[in-house]
Scaffold this motif. Sequence first.
Motif, PDB file in Angstrom:
ATOM      1  N   MET A  24      -0.695   7.612   1.117  1.00 55.23           N
ATOM      2  CA  MET A  24      -0.783   7.380  -0.409  1.00 55.23           C
ATOM      3  C   MET A  24      -1.906   8.407  -0.926  1.00 55.23           C
ATOM      4  O   MET A  24      -1.553   8.886  -1.938  1.00 55.23           O
ATOM      5  CB  MET A  24      -1.129   5.914  -0.783  1.00 55.23           C
ATOM      6  CG  MET A  24      -0.259   4.789  -0.296  1.00 55.23           C
ATOM      7  SD  MET A  24       1.528   5.236  -1.343  1.00 55.23           S
ATOM      8  CE  MET A  24       0.974   5.056  -2.994  1.00 55.23           C
ATOM      9  N   GLY A  62       2.372   6.650   7.224  1.00 56.96           N
ATOM     10  CA  GLY A  62       1.313   5.707   6.669  1.00 56.96           C
ATOM     11  C   GLY A  62       1.393   4.382   6.591  1.00 56.96           C
ATOM     12  O   GLY A  62       2.516   4.064   7.320  1.00 56.96           O
ATOM     13  N   TRP A 247       0.462   3.996  14.017  1.00 51.94           N
ATOM     14  CA  TRP A 247      -0.034   5.500  13.897  1.00 51.94           C
ATOM     15  C   TRP A 247      -1.165   5.998  13.160  1.00 51.94           C
ATOM     16  O   TRP A 247      -1.513   7.228  13.158  1.00 51.94           O
ATOM     17  CB  TRP A 247       1.405   6.516  13.471  1.00 51.94           C
ATOM     18  CG  TRP A 247       1.680   5.421  12.263  1.00 51.94           C
ATOM     19  CD1 TRP A 247       1.368   6.038  10.852  1.00 51.94           C
ATOM     20  CD2 TRP A 247       3.076   4.517  12.132  1.00 51.94           C
ATOM     21  NE1 TRP A 247       2.148   5.152  10.074  1.00 51.94           N
ATOM     22  CE2 TRP A 247       3.005   4.414  10.899  1.00 51.94           C
ATOM     23  CE3 TRP A 247       3.701   3.995  12.965  1.00 51.94           C
ATOM     24  CZ2 TRP A 247       3.892   3.477  10.322  1.00 51.94           C
ATOM     25  CZ3 TRP A 247       4.546   3.159  12.749  1.00 51.94           C
ATOM     26  CH2 TRP A 247       4.866   2.741  11.312  1.00 51.94           C
ATOM     27  N   MET A 375       8.922  -5.098   3.166  1.00 54.90           N
ATOM     28  CA  MET A 375       7.691  -4.443   3.808  1.00 54.90           C
ATOM     29  C   MET A 375       7.555  -4.930   5.295  1.00 54.90           C
ATOM     30  O   MET A 375       6.505  -4.413   5.896  1.00 54.90           O
ATOM     31  CB  MET A 375       6.488  -4.954   3.048  1.00 54.90           C
ATOM     32  CG  MET A 375       6.142  -6.072   2.954  1.00 54.90           C
ATOM     33  SD  MET A 375       4.972  -6.850   1.644  1.00 54.90           S
ATOM     34  CE  MET A 375       3.431  -5.973   2.668  1.00 54.90           C
ATOM     35  N   PHE A 471      -6.196  -0.478  -2.145  1.00 53.88           N
ATOM     36  CA  PHE A 471      -4.596  -0.643  -1.712  1.00 53.88           C
ATOM     37  C   PHE A 471      -3.842   0.511  -1.898  1.00 53.88           C
ATOM     38  O   PHE A 471      -4.474   1.699  -2.138  1.00 53.88           O
ATOM     39  CB  PHE A 471      -4.132  -1.956  -2.328  1.00 53.88           C
ATOM     40  CG  PHE A 471      -4.627  -3.163  -2.184  1.00 53.88           C
ATOM     41  CD1 PHE A 471      -4.331  -3.783  -0.834  1.00 53.88           C
ATOM     42  CD2 PHE A 471      -5.645  -3.904  -2.791  1.00 53.88           C
ATOM     43  CE1 PHE A 471      -4.719  -5.075  -0.504  1.00 53.88           C
ATOM     44  CE2 PHE A 471      -6.229  -4.977  -2.306  1.00 53.88           C
ATOM     45  CZ  PHE A 471      -6.084  -5.837  -1.332  1.00 53.88           C
TER      46      PHE A 471
HETATM   47  P1  FAD Z   1      -2.040   5.843   4.637  1.00 57.99           P
HETATM   48  O1  FAD Z   1      -1.365   5.830   3.385  1.00 57.99           O
HETATM   49  O2  FAD Z   1      -1.866   5.015   5.810  1.00 57.99           O
HETATM   50  O3  FAD Z   1      -1.618   7.260   5.259  1.00 57.99           O
HETATM   51  C1  FAD Z   1      -2.229   7.899   6.206  1.00 57.99           C
HETATM   52  C2  FAD Z   1      -1.583   9.392   6.534  1.00 57.99           C
HETATM   53  O4  FAD Z   1      -2.330  10.116   7.704  1.00 57.99           O
HETATM   54  C3  FAD Z   1       0.064   9.143   7.082  1.00 57.99           C
HETATM   55  O5  FAD Z   1       0.622   9.989   6.389  1.00 57.99           O
HETATM   56  C4  FAD Z   1      -0.184   9.602   8.519  1.00 57.99           C
HETATM   57  O6  FAD Z   1       0.846  10.145   8.947  1.00 57.99           O
HETATM   58  C5  FAD Z   1      -1.408  10.630   8.501  1.00 57.99           C
HETATM   59  N1  FAD Z   1      -2.171  11.024   9.547  1.00 57.99           N
HETATM   60  C6  FAD Z   1      -2.921   9.940  10.420  1.00 57.99           C
HETATM   61  N2  FAD Z   1      -3.586  10.657  11.289  1.00 57.99           N
HETATM   62  C7  FAD Z   1      -3.326  12.085  11.261  1.00 57.99           C
HETATM   63  C8  FAD Z   1      -3.676  13.154  11.918  1.00 57.99           C
HETATM   64  N3  FAD Z   1      -4.752  13.139  12.834  1.00 57.99           N
HETATM   65  N4  FAD Z   1      -3.333  14.492  11.498  1.00 57.99           N
HETATM   66  C9  FAD Z   1      -2.382  14.409  10.539  1.00 57.99           C
HETATM   67  N5  FAD Z   1      -2.088  13.322   9.846  1.00 57.99           N
HETATM   68  C10 FAD Z   1      -2.535  12.139  10.162  1.00 57.99           C
HETATM   69  N6  FAD Z   1      -1.147  -2.293  -0.543  1.00 57.99           N
HETATM   70  C11 FAD Z   1      -0.280  -2.613  -1.784  1.00 57.99           C
HETATM   71  O7  FAD Z   1      -0.791  -2.143  -2.823  1.00 57.99           O
HETATM   72  N7  FAD Z   1       0.066  -3.861  -1.718  1.00 57.99           N
HETATM   73  C12 FAD Z   1       0.420  -4.505  -0.538  1.00 57.99           C
HETATM   74  O8  FAD Z   1       1.055  -5.391  -0.566  1.00 57.99           O
HETATM   75  C13 FAD Z   1      -0.010  -3.758   0.630  1.00 57.99           C
HETATM   76  N8  FAD Z   1       0.147  -4.579   1.632  1.00 57.99           N
HETATM   77  C14 FAD Z   1      -0.054  -3.662   2.956  1.00 57.99           C
HETATM   78  C15 FAD Z   1       0.483  -4.291   4.068  1.00 57.99           C
HETATM   79  C16 FAD Z   1       0.466  -3.688   5.154  1.00 57.99           C
HETATM   80  C17 FAD Z   1       0.940  -4.312   6.282  1.00 57.99           C
HETATM   81  C18 FAD Z   1      -0.260  -2.443   5.262  1.00 57.99           C
HETATM   82  C19 FAD Z   1      -0.244  -1.813   6.438  1.00 57.99           C
HETATM   83  C20 FAD Z   1      -0.831  -1.956   4.110  1.00 57.99           C
HETATM   84  C21 FAD Z   1      -0.759  -2.628   2.921  1.00 57.99           C
HETATM   85  N9  FAD Z   1      -1.237  -2.078   1.473  1.00 57.99           N
HETATM   86  C22 FAD Z   1      -0.807  -2.590   0.523  1.00 57.99           C
HETATM   87  C23 FAD Z   1      -1.988  -0.967   1.744  1.00 57.99           C
HETATM   88  C24 FAD Z   1      -1.846   0.462   1.689  1.00 57.99           C
HETATM   89  O9  FAD Z   1      -0.716   0.607   2.129  1.00 57.99           O
HETATM   90  C25 FAD Z   1      -2.869   1.186   1.912  1.00 57.99           C
HETATM   91  O10 FAD Z   1      -4.035   0.787   1.233  1.00 57.99           O
HETATM   92  C26 FAD Z   1      -2.536   2.604   1.702  1.00 57.99           C
HETATM   93  O11 FAD Z   1      -1.631   3.227   2.268  1.00 57.99           O
HETATM   94  C27 FAD Z   1      -4.067   3.581   2.267  1.00 57.99           C
HETATM   95  O12 FAD Z   1      -3.793   4.950   1.900  1.00 57.99           O
HETATM   96  P2  FAD Z   1      -4.234   6.220   2.808  1.00 57.99           P
HETATM   97  O13 FAD Z   1      -3.719   7.465   2.142  1.00 57.99           O
HETATM   98  O14 FAD Z   1      -5.711   6.018   2.854  1.00 57.99           O
HETATM   99  O15 FAD Z   1      -3.411   5.842   4.248  1.00 57.99           O
END
Ligand code: FAD
Length: 666
Positions: A24, A62, A247, A375, A471
Amino acid sequence: MSGTFGNPEVIQEEVDILLIGGGMACCGAAYEIMRWADAAKAESGIDLKIKLVDKAAMDRSGAVAQGLSAINTYIGDTQDPADYARMVSNDLMGITRDDLAYDLGRVVDESVHLFEEWGLPIWKLDENGERHDGSVDMPKLKDGGKPVRSGKWQIMINGESYKWIVAEAAKKALGMDRIQERIFIVKLVNDKNDPKRIAGAVGFSTRDHKVIVYKFKACLLAAGGCVNLFRPRSVGEGQGRAWYPVWNSGSTYSMAAEAGAELTMMENRFVPARFKDGYGPVGAWFLLFKAQAVNANGEVYMVRNKEMLNDYPPYGQAAVPASCLRNHLMLHEMKEGRGPIYMDTVSALAKLRETLSPREVKHLEAEAWEDFLDMCIGQCGVWVGENIEPEKKNSELMPTEPYLLGSHSGCCGIWVSGPEDVGAPTSEDHADAGKIPAHLPSGWNWGYRSMTTVKGLFTAGDGVGASGHKFSSGSHAEGRMCAKSMVKYCIDNKDWKPELDTSADELVAQIYQPVRNFLEHKDYSTAIDVNPNYITPKMLQFRLQKIMDEYVAGVATYYTTNDKMLAVAEEKLGMLKEDAMKMRAKDLHELLRAWENYHRILTAEAHMKHIQFREESRYPGFYYRMDKNFVDEENWKCFVNSVYDKTTHKWTVFKRKHVDIVDKSK
Ligand code: FAD
């Protein structure tokens, strides 16, 4: 020339900005960055080179991979970002950065409006207060449409394709020629002439035999949180099932730590109470269907144990007590022998039947299933497999194994520079800081929003510590903020040339060590997995999970630990870190697993170190230090921060003063 398993092709690439992760936060950055880059080009003639790499495929990578049924952060016209910052603070037991939460609160809605513009169906209320799911054409939020709220800050969506939609917009804005999927970044590389600055990163393709060494001016490290550092409840045939995505393996925290970035609140963790075995979401049941959680005798433990909340003022006495304290009350029931705990779906649906027509009830039951289908499809599998019809049979709830994350209901992560205009403490305010290592900034703003304490290294989403409750929408919005800051940073540093502190050859050798361990020793024994010269990533992961589970407050000890147990964990983790250099990789898949484990170990070590340093139990229900089983507002209402030295392998842990910027008495 293309590489082979033992001899990968080495590619060296120079860009201005590297986005690590395709979740995200990075999708937010990818969407936003070209307009700032194009504007910079028009103004100064500088054509910034930008690249995004993701270990997986962005469409389904993600935490949002499976989709979601609600966007949990949408402020709306009638609510105040200050109130949002207050909620974040209370839920995280008072120690969050109001500057970050407030700043996010004032921009997060723009991300949600974009999602809707890109085609995400959002549920709406009509003029009679009737609910309509996203399939009905209603005015958009930005045109005055009223969202269906499942809670004060949450809005309902038809979100099975949420990530597809967000990734599509990111890809379109950035352009596929600037995106490389299936690249796992293993480590960041500091600048040769300035160890407090970032200059590059190295990773490998999980499909081809290629190692890529990147040089850059700035980088957004947003690789999510950390899962599977504790032994999961689902073992054996259920292995691989977890609540947060398996992951996301701590790459954000470990790579930032090794690069010298200051971490914050790494003692914090999230232990969600979810539907047992399937990890299905409970939010819609509590908030939308008004169901209650009960003990085995049908008693509502939040009522039965209400007095226990008074032990933790003011966090237990808020209208919605902090998440950890809700767990605390549930765990009490389990420990007293009044488990299993159930979500009382039967009574909730029966109650709704009193006021709704049979057609409306049917519709609601379909929504209950859809909540999982959107989800967490695995939970439907549990319901189907166990003959659970929610109107006839209650479902078990269970607190999960701990996860480390900074964007959901947790606040561990990296210390970042906040906004300039919200009255956050300055260096002068913290002039007497004393224990903060001299090279670190003492105020909360040091130039570029979301930059870590390492020059050029930015983070967002799960990476940003001491905030939380951002989130999906908030992580996207933070990524957008980073895009703007990084472009500015690059323009301000246009004449600076990155130089890596380690040669490309050495970096490649380090990354392919697990492959060499395998190739050199594989013929020593006849069984490929049994060899005194190497350890398989799977076995090493079991060792890590056992240490964390048994000594660092996992499910085995009902989330309890103490100073002695932590000392044992410290010793064992030290040895594990050494042994990690002996992991083998028999193929690219195992190479990925090996480095994921390494990232988990460093993250686990940070978690353990912070719990050890904080001499209280700040998050009852998430973890208890039984030797200090109290919340000590006088001495520990402060941030616990740390820096790691990659050469000595030592952590320096220290306190930072906490300051409320938003008035918490309201
Ligand atoms: P992520 O979206 O997890 O992205 C991480 C990225 O990094 C991924 O693309 C992954 O492939 C990549 N990556 C990881 N390690 C490496 C590496 N070493 N090298 C290259 N790429 C890498 N939010 C809401 O708004 N409403 C909800 O109802 C809600 N429910 C949720 C329920 C669950 C079960 C989960 C898991 C999450 C939920 N969330 C919800 C929260 C939301 O999904 C997260 O807050 C958000 O996705 C975090 O964004 P991010 O970019 O930090 O991480």
